[in-house]
Design a protein around this motif. Structure first.
Motif, short mmCIF file in Angstrom:
data_model
loop_
_atom_site.label_atom_id
_atom_site.label_comp_id
_atom_site.label_asym_id
_atom_site.label_seq_id
_atom_site.Cartn_x
_atom_site.Cartn_y
_atom_site.Cartn_z
N GLY A 24 0.78 -1.23 0.00
CA GLY A 24 0.00 0.00 0.00
C GLY A 24 0.81 1.28 0.00
O GLY A 24 0.26 2.35 0.18
N PHE A 25 2.12 1.21 -0.19
CA PHE A 25 2.94 2.41 -0.28
C PHE A 25 4.06 2.18 -1.28
O PHE A 25 4.34 1.04 -1.65
CB PHE A 25 3.50 2.81 1.09
N ALA A 26 4.67 3.24 -1.74
CA ALA A 26 5.72 3.14 -2.75
C ALA A 26 7.10 3.30 -2.12
O ALA A 26 7.29 4.12 -1.23
CB ALA A 26 5.52 4.21 -3.81
N ILE A 27 8.03 2.52 -2.60
CA ILE A 27 9.44 2.62 -2.20
C ILE A 27 10.17 3.13 -3.43
O ILE A 27 10.09 2.54 -4.50
CB ILE A 27 10.01 1.24 -1.79
N ALA A 28 10.89 4.23 -3.27
CA ALA A 28 11.60 4.82 -4.40
C ALA A 28 13.11 4.78 -4.20
O ALA A 28 13.59 4.64 -3.08
CB ALA A 28 11.13 6.26 -4.60
N GLY A 29 13.82 4.94 -5.28
CA GLY A 29 15.27 5.01 -5.23
C GLY A 29 15.92 3.67 -5.01
O GLY A 29 15.41 2.62 -5.40
N GLN A 30 17.05 3.69 -4.35
CA GLN A 30 17.86 2.49 -4.14
C GLN A 30 17.12 1.41 -3.36
O GLN A 30 17.38 0.24 -3.54
CB GLN A 30 19.15 2.90 -3.42
N GLY A 31 16.20 1.81 -2.50
CA GLY A 31 15.45 0.83 -1.72
C GLY A 31 14.62 -0.10 -2.57
O GLY A 31 14.28 -1.21 -2.16
#
Length: 111
Positions: A24-31
């Motif tokens: 239910g949420f977005a993880i951005a970048g290197q993660g």
């Protein structure tokens, strides 16, 4: 020195543009990078990727510490970059289908 900035900037833009939607949420970048990709780049000797992943984890842990502090819990001592890197390598070796975010969560739970 300028050439280094020009070389690093495109790589950072690609990494920043990647994202994963989970729980239910977005993880951005290197993660958002998969553990399999992390291990592949480590094997190729890509030191920049490892540094970026370590920085992302440090930011993540700092954020969880901030939440803990606001929730009147004690802040946890953060591991040094070398320990984070070792944890990432072990976690990703054991869980190649997971991502750096999942490794960060596992590390946070161990602290």
């Amino acid at each position: 020195m300028r050439w280094k900035a020009y070389a690093i900037f495109p790589a950072l833009m690609v990494l920043a543009a990647s994202s994963v939607h989970a729980e239910g949420f977005a993880i951005a970048g290197q993660g958002a990078q998969s553990c399999g990709k992390y291990l592949e780049l480590e094997k190729e000797g890509d030191k920049l990727n490892g540094r970026l992943a370590t920085l992302w984890v440090q930011g993540f842990l700092s954020g969880t510490n901030t939440q803990r502090h606001w929730g009147s819990e004690s802040m946890k001592i953060q591991p040094d970059p070398e320990s984070i890197r070792a944890f990432l390598t072990k976690y990703c070796t054991d869980n190649p289908l997971e991502n750096i975010y999942s490794a960060s969560m596992a590390l946070e739970m161990k602290l």
